[in-house]
Design a protein around this motif. Structure first.
Motif, PDB file in Angstrom:
ATOM      1  N   MET A   1       0.834  -1.197   0.000  1.00  8.56           N
ATOM      2  CA  MET A   1       0.000   0.000   0.000  1.00  8.56           C
ATOM      3  C   MET A   1       0.870   1.250   0.000  1.00  8.56           C
ATOM      4  SD  MET A   1      -2.828  -0.969   2.885  1.00  8.56           S
ATOM      5  CE  MET A   1      -3.692  -2.545   2.917  1.00  8.56           C
ATOM      6  N   VAL A   2       0.508   2.216  -0.838  1.00 12.43           N
ATOM      7  CA  VAL A   2       1.207   3.497  -0.884  1.00 12.43           C
ATOM      8  C   VAL A   2       0.189   4.596  -0.592  1.00 12.43           C
ATOM      9  CG1 VAL A   2       2.586   5.077  -2.273  1.00 12.43           C
ATOM     10  CG2 VAL A   2       2.811   2.602  -2.609  1.00 12.43           C
ATOM     11  N   CYS A   3       0.445   5.362   0.461  1.00 10.59           N
ATOM     12  CA  CYS A   3      -0.498   6.406   0.894  1.00 10.59           C
ATOM     13  C   CYS A   3      -1.922   5.862   0.946  1.00 10.59           C
ATOM     14  CB  CYS A   3      -0.426   7.617  -0.036  1.00 10.59           C
ATOM     15  SG  CYS A   3       1.199   8.401  -0.087  1.00 10.59           S
ATOM     16  N   PRO A   4      -2.139   4.759   1.664  1.00 13.19           N
ATOM     17  CA  PRO A   4      -3.455   4.100   1.661  1.00 13.19           C
ATOM     18  C   PRO A   4      -4.570   5.025   2.133  1.00 13.19           C
ATOM     19  CG  PRO A   4      -2.056   3.264   3.442  1.00 13.19           C
ATOM     20  CD  PRO A   4      -1.188   4.104   2.584  1.00 13.19           C
ATOM     21  N   GLY A   5      -5.648   5.080   1.335  1.00 13.82           N
ATOM     22  CA  GLY A   5      -6.700   6.058   1.593  1.00 13.82           C
ATOM     23  C   GLY A   5      -7.875   5.546   2.402  1.00 13.82           C
ATOM     24  N   PHE A   6      -7.627   4.715   3.389  1.00 16.18           N
ATOM     25  CA  PHE A   6      -8.735   4.205   4.209  1.00 16.18           C
ATOM     26  C   PHE A   6      -9.489   5.339   4.904  1.00 16.18           C
ATOM     27  CE2 PHE A   6      -6.149   0.413   3.786  1.00 16.18           C
ATOM     28  CZ  PHE A   6      -7.091  -0.583   3.642  1.00 16.18           C
ATOM     29  N   PHE A   7      -8.752   6.338   5.352  1.00 14.48           N
ATOM     30  CA  PHE A   7      -9.387   7.472   6.030  1.00 14.48           C
ATOM     31  C   PHE A   7      -8.744   8.760   5.526  1.00 14.48           C
ATOM     32  CE2 PHE A   7      -9.138   3.892   9.062  1.00 14.48           C
ATOM     33  CZ  PHE A   7     -10.490   3.580   9.130  1.00 14.48           C
ATOM     34  N   PHE A   8      -9.592   9.652   5.010  1.00 22.21           N
ATOM     35  CA  PHE A   8      -9.100  10.937   4.529  1.00 22.21           C
ATOM     36  C   PHE A   8      -9.281  11.987   5.612  1.00 22.21           C
ATOM     37  CE2 PHE A   8     -10.157   8.637   0.614  1.00 22.21           C
ATOM     38  CZ  PHE A   8      -8.952   8.772  -0.071  1.00 22.21           C
ATOM     39  N   ASN A   9      -8.562  13.099   5.451  1.00 21.02           N
ATOM     40  CA  ASN A   9      -8.695  14.149   6.455  1.00 21.02           C
ATOM     41  C   ASN A   9     -10.069  14.823   6.338  1.00 21.02           C
ATOM     42  OD1 ASN A   9      -8.561  16.177   4.410  1.00 21.02           O
ATOM     43  ND2 ASN A   9      -6.325  16.096   4.472  1.00 21.02           N
TER      44      ASN A   9
ATOM     45  N   ARG B   1       2.698  -4.489   3.449  1.00 28.36           N
ATOM     46  CA  ARG B   1       3.745  -3.463   3.502  1.00 28.36           C
ATOM     47  C   ARG B   1       3.120  -2.133   3.111  1.00 28.36           C
ATOM     48  NH1 ARG B   1       5.155  -7.094   5.895  1.00 28.36           N
ATOM     49  NH2 ARG B   1       7.038  -8.376   5.720  1.00 28.36           N
ATOM     50  N   ALA B   2       3.395  -1.083   3.880  1.00 25.92           N
ATOM     51  CA  ALA B   2       2.758   0.211   3.635  1.00 25.92           C
ATOM     52  C   ALA B   2       3.789   1.329   3.620  1.00 25.92           C
ATOM     53  CB  ALA B   2       1.702   0.485   4.700  1.00 25.92           C
ATOM     54  N   VAL B   3       3.530   2.325   2.787  1.00 22.68           N
ATOM     55  CA  VAL B   3       4.388   3.505   2.694  1.00 22.68           C
ATOM     56  C   VAL B   3       3.509   4.737   2.876  1.00 22.68           C
ATOM     57  CG1 VAL B   3       5.963   4.837   1.255  1.00 22.68           C
ATOM     58  CG2 VAL B   3       5.944   2.340   1.086  1.00 22.68           C
TER      59      VAL B   3
ATOM     60  N   ASN C   1      -2.894  10.106   8.084  1.00 20.93           N
ATOM     61  CA  ASN C   1      -1.859   9.091   8.283  1.00 20.93           C
ATOM     62  C   ASN C   1      -1.944   8.411   9.644  1.00 20.93           C
ATOM     63  OD1 ASN C   1      -0.729   9.396   5.764  1.00 20.93           O
ATOM     64  ND2 ASN C   1       0.945  10.709   6.422  1.00 20.93           N
ATOM     65  N   ASP C   2      -2.156   9.177  10.679  1.00 22.91           N
ATOM     66  CA  ASP C   2      -2.175   8.593  12.028  1.00 22.91           C
ATOM     67  C   ASP C   2      -3.313   7.583  12.171  1.00 22.91           C
ATOM     68  OD1 ASP C   2      -0.008  10.122  12.769  1.00 22.91           O
ATOM     69  OD2 ASP C   2      -1.216  11.702  13.696  1.00 22.91           O
ATOM     70  N   ARG C   3      -4.470   7.947  11.676  1.00 21.28           N
ATOM     71  CA  ARG C   3      -5.621   7.053  11.794  1.00 21.28           C
ATOM     72  C   ARG C   3      -5.429   5.796  10.952  1.00 21.28           C
ATOM     73  NH1 ARG C   3     -11.925   8.487  10.268  1.00 21.28           N
ATOM     74  NH2 ARG C   3     -12.852   6.600  11.187  1.00 21.28           N
ATOM     75  N   VAL C   4      -4.900   5.959   9.738  1.00 22.57           N
ATOM     76  CA  VAL C   4      -4.677   4.797   8.872  1.00 22.57           C
ATOM     77  C   VAL C   4      -3.609   3.888   9.465  1.00 22.57           C
ATOM     78  CG1 VAL C   4      -3.914   4.029   6.600  1.00 22.57           C
ATOM     79  CG2 VAL C   4      -5.408   6.016   6.790  1.00 22.57           C
ATOM     80  N   ARG C   5      -2.534   4.485   9.971  1.00 20.77           N
ATOM     81  CA  ARG C   5      -1.458   3.675  10.546  1.00 20.77           C
ATOM     82  C   ARG C   5      -1.975   2.842  11.725  1.00 20.77           C
ATOM     83  NH1 ARG C   5       3.977   4.830  10.049  1.00 20.77           N
ATOM     84  NH2 ARG C   5       3.443   6.977   9.467  1.00 20.77           N
TER      85      ARG C   5
ATOM     86  N   ASP D   1       1.426  -9.134  10.335  1.00 20.18           N
ATOM     87  CA  ASP D   1       2.622  -9.057   9.508  1.00 20.18           C
ATOM     88  C   ASP D   1       2.624  -7.758   8.712  1.00 20.18           C
ATOM     89  OD1 ASP D   1       4.933  -9.506   8.128  1.00 20.18           O
ATOM     90  OD2 ASP D   1       4.249 -11.259   7.032  1.00 20.18           O
ATOM     91  N   LEU D   2       2.672  -6.643   9.443  1.00 17.42           N
ATOM     92  CA  LEU D   2       2.696  -5.317   8.830  1.00 17.42           C
ATOM     93  C   LEU D   2       4.064  -4.686   9.003  1.00 17.42           C
ATOM     94  CD1 LEU D   2       1.309  -2.671   7.675  1.00 17.42           C
ATOM     95  CD2 LEU D   2       0.957  -2.057  10.100  1.00 17.42           C
ATOM     96  N   GLU D   3       4.574  -4.096   7.924  1.00 17.23           N
ATOM     97  CA  GLU D   3       5.768  -3.259   7.999  1.00 17.23           C
ATOM     98  C   GLU D   3       5.446  -1.952   7.299  1.00 17.23           C
ATOM     99  OE1 GLU D   3      10.425  -3.117   6.503  1.00 17.23           O
ATOM    100  OE2 GLU D   3       9.410  -5.040   6.737  1.00 17.23           O
ATOM    101  N   ALA D   4       5.625  -0.838   8.003  1.00 17.38           N
ATOM    102  CA  ALA D   4       5.290   0.469   7.451  1.00 17.38           C
ATOM    103  C   ALA D   4       6.519   1.372   7.440  1.00 17.38           C
ATOM    104  CB  ALA D   4       4.167   1.119   8.253  1.00 17.38           C
ATOM    105  N   ARG D   5       6.642   2.161   6.402  1.00 18.98           N
ATOM    106  CA  ARG D   5       7.749   3.111   6.274  1.00 18.98           C
ATOM    107  C   ARG D   5       7.211   4.481   5.894  1.00 18.98           C
ATOM    108  NH1 ARG D   5      12.535   0.360   4.860  1.00 18.98           N
ATOM    109  NH2 ARG D   5      12.611  -1.604   6.017  1.00 18.98           N
TER     110      ARG D   5
END
Length: 291
Positions: free
Chosen positions: A137-145, A234-236, A246-250, A258-262
């Motif tokens: 996932m790159v800039c995953p949009g589960f929750f927008f501002n 894996r998320a960026v 970002n905080d809410r999605v993270r 098995d999550l790794e985020a950068r």
């Protein structure tokens, strides 16, 4: 820059209903790994060209495909998705076709922005098979501002009010709801601002069906994230993202074992602003998952 109408590297897949899905392909046909990227709501596969070019330059180990979602990019009936299930099924069937065409290749399903939500729903339906090896996932949009969510709601309400007041009957496939996104929401780089403004394939207006499909997929993705089993995630994140919370999605993503985020110091369009950094992160993620 953004690929617009060039057909170089473009492939097609005919869906069971006759609809033709376009996707762009980079890299070797014999690559051990294939990353299949889904774009965001307003954009299209051509926006992922910098990442595709970057991975191709790294060598033949990782191939890259960027897919136009139904109603987007080079696909027909632009701006219209009849329903969320159809959009998800398109990707599921394409992945199955790619897996059969590349039997020795590991496929990594990826999504940028809203594409990450689509990818999550697709992945949840594939956990019983061996079609995909990971979810990126790159800039995953589960929750927008709140700002973007509020502007989107107002844009939808305003369009529907005008139709109701004028007593207009709108064809289901006619896009008339404005997508309230600006180039500056994605990046502050002058060259990319100009490229987005000039892009003839981006969606400026969509149908009611598309809005309903986006909402249905978004809601389903929140539940389906818990159904992807042990699939590595894996998320960026872009630390200067103006759209995603970002905080809410993270916090949401951390429920997976098995999550790794950068993080990358960039705006929402990480692949525009920090192409090399994102390219190497994706390549590193894929290489790590081989171990």
């Amino acid at each position: 820059m953004i690929v617009q109408t060039s057909l170089e590297g473009v492939h097609t897949f005919e869906q069971p209903d006759g609809y033709v899905t376009h996707y762009r392909l980079w890299g070797s046909e014999t690559a051990a790994d294939l990353v299949v990227m889904l774009h965001g709501g307003m954009s299209h596969a051509g926006w992922q060209a910098p990442l595709g070019d970057g991975l191709a330059r790294l060598g033949d180990d990782v191939a890259f495909a960027a897919v136009d979602l139904r109603g987007s990019g080079l696909n027909a009936v632009r701006g219209h998705i009849p329903d969320g299930q159809t959009a998800v099924r398109d990707i599921t069937l394409l992945l199955d076709s790619l897996k059969k065409a590349r039997p020795g290749t590991r496929i990594h399903l990826a999504g940028w922005c809203f594409g990450a939500q689509v990818a999550t729903v697709v992945a949840a339906g594939l956990t019983d098979g061996d079609v995909i090896a990971s979810l990126l996932m790159v800039c995953p949009g589960f929750f927008f501002n709140d700002r973007y969510s509020d502007v989107l709601d107002r844009s939808i309400d305003a369009a529907l009010e005008v139709v109701e007041e004028l007593g207009i009957t709108v064809e289901p496939t006619r896009p008339f709801i404005r997508v309230p996104l600006r180039a500056a929401d994605f990046t502050d780089r002058a060259e990319w601002l100009a490229a987005i403004e000039d892009d003839k394939l981006k969606l400026s207006h969509v149908t009611v069906g598309t809005i309903d499909s986006w909402e249905a997929i978004a809601v389903q993705s929140e539940t389906d994230y818990g159904r992807i089993g042990k699939l590595p995630v894996r998320a960026v994140f872009g630390t200067r993202d103006k759209l995603v919370d970002n905080d809410r999605v993270r916090t949401f993503l951390q429920s997976h074992p098995d999550l790794e985020a950068r993080d990358i110091d960039a705006g929402h369009a990480v692949h525009f602003e920090e192409t090399d950094a994102l390219t190497h992160l994706v390549a590193d993620f894929v290489a790590e998952l081989k171990r």
